[in-house]
Design a protein around this motif. Sequence first.
Motif, PDB file in Angstrom:
ATOM      1  N   GLU A  68      42.854  40.267  32.062  1.00 39.06           N
ATOM      2  CA  GLU A  68      42.488  41.356  33.177  1.00 39.06           C
ATOM      3  C   GLU A  68      41.575  42.348  32.539  1.00 39.06           C
TER       4      GLU A  68
ATOM      5  N   ARG B 162      39.477  39.565  37.034  1.00 41.79           N
ATOM      6  CA  ARG B 162      40.428  38.612  36.150  1.00 41.79           C
ATOM      7  C   ARG B 162      39.243  37.575  35.569  1.00 41.79           C
TER       8      ARG B 162
ATOM      9  N   LYS C 231      42.036  45.836  30.756  1.00 44.13           N
ATOM     10  CA  LYS C 231      42.955  46.748  31.715  1.00 44.13           C
ATOM     11  C   LYS C 231      44.077  47.182  30.583  1.00 44.13           C
TER      12      LYS C 231
END
Length: 293
Positions: free
Chosen positions: A122, A156, A292
């Motif tokens: 991510e 993603r 992330k």
Amino acid sequence: MIGRLLGNRTKRTQRAGPLAAVRTPPDAGVLSCRVLDPVNAPVTHAEFTVSDAMGRKVVGGGTDPFGSFVATVPAGEYRLAVSAEGYTPYRTSATVTEDALASLGDVTLQVAQPPALPASGEWEIEPAHSSIAFTARHIGLARIHGRFNSFAGAVRIADDMEQSAMHVVIGAASIDTNVQMRDDHLRSADFLDVERFPTLEFYSDRFTHRGGNRWAVTGALSLHGVTRTVTLDAEYLGLGNGMEGETRAACRATTELHRDDFTVSWQTMLARGIAVVGPSIHIDLDVQIVPKG
């Protein structure tokens, strides 16, 4: 040395054959080169730049269907840079003399290794080092530049890069062309109608590798209450590290939107029949993503 040179790089020969008919101004000569790939096929999409000894660009352009270029330049010392998508750049120097041909012969470009892709997982867009900008034609002459100041995005990255996905949300009211009156009009019902449609959103459907560091990112763009399929022409720039050692990946992307496709159809015509605002909008994205969290 990247590339190889056949013949003397700065060989000075009197012009003969077709070049004998090329007229040059006083104190000028002709510089030529043919660009090949590793299997000796011409590179028809190569870009070349000729600079003087001070590094100032003198002439530039692209190779012809045979991978060749010919340029008339003032006599002097020059540096030549040749680049093409998917190949390692090539640089050399040449001496051009009056009323003579300085032929660099055949230059072979070597295939470049594509930059490493980001690790699967991510990622998110880092707004402080990213931008979403646009350009519109004004009264058929000038171009108006603007940007969106508020946006966020999640990416993603899949093990197979072509299975990756992206979702970007843009605040419509953050449109900024550096002119308050114009920005207020762009936020109104004539254009983005931000009261009814506060965001623009893009959901990717697929990533397609076009070779080298070129990718196509196709997805659904929702703007002004209308959703259309849009393809971003993307150039992947590779991985790097930020000031705190964090991993970053970067890319550039462009696309063209037609206002009528999204029912953003407000228009006023000048007396001579020229539209105040052009029918299409050019989009430029410079994006950095970070893992992330």
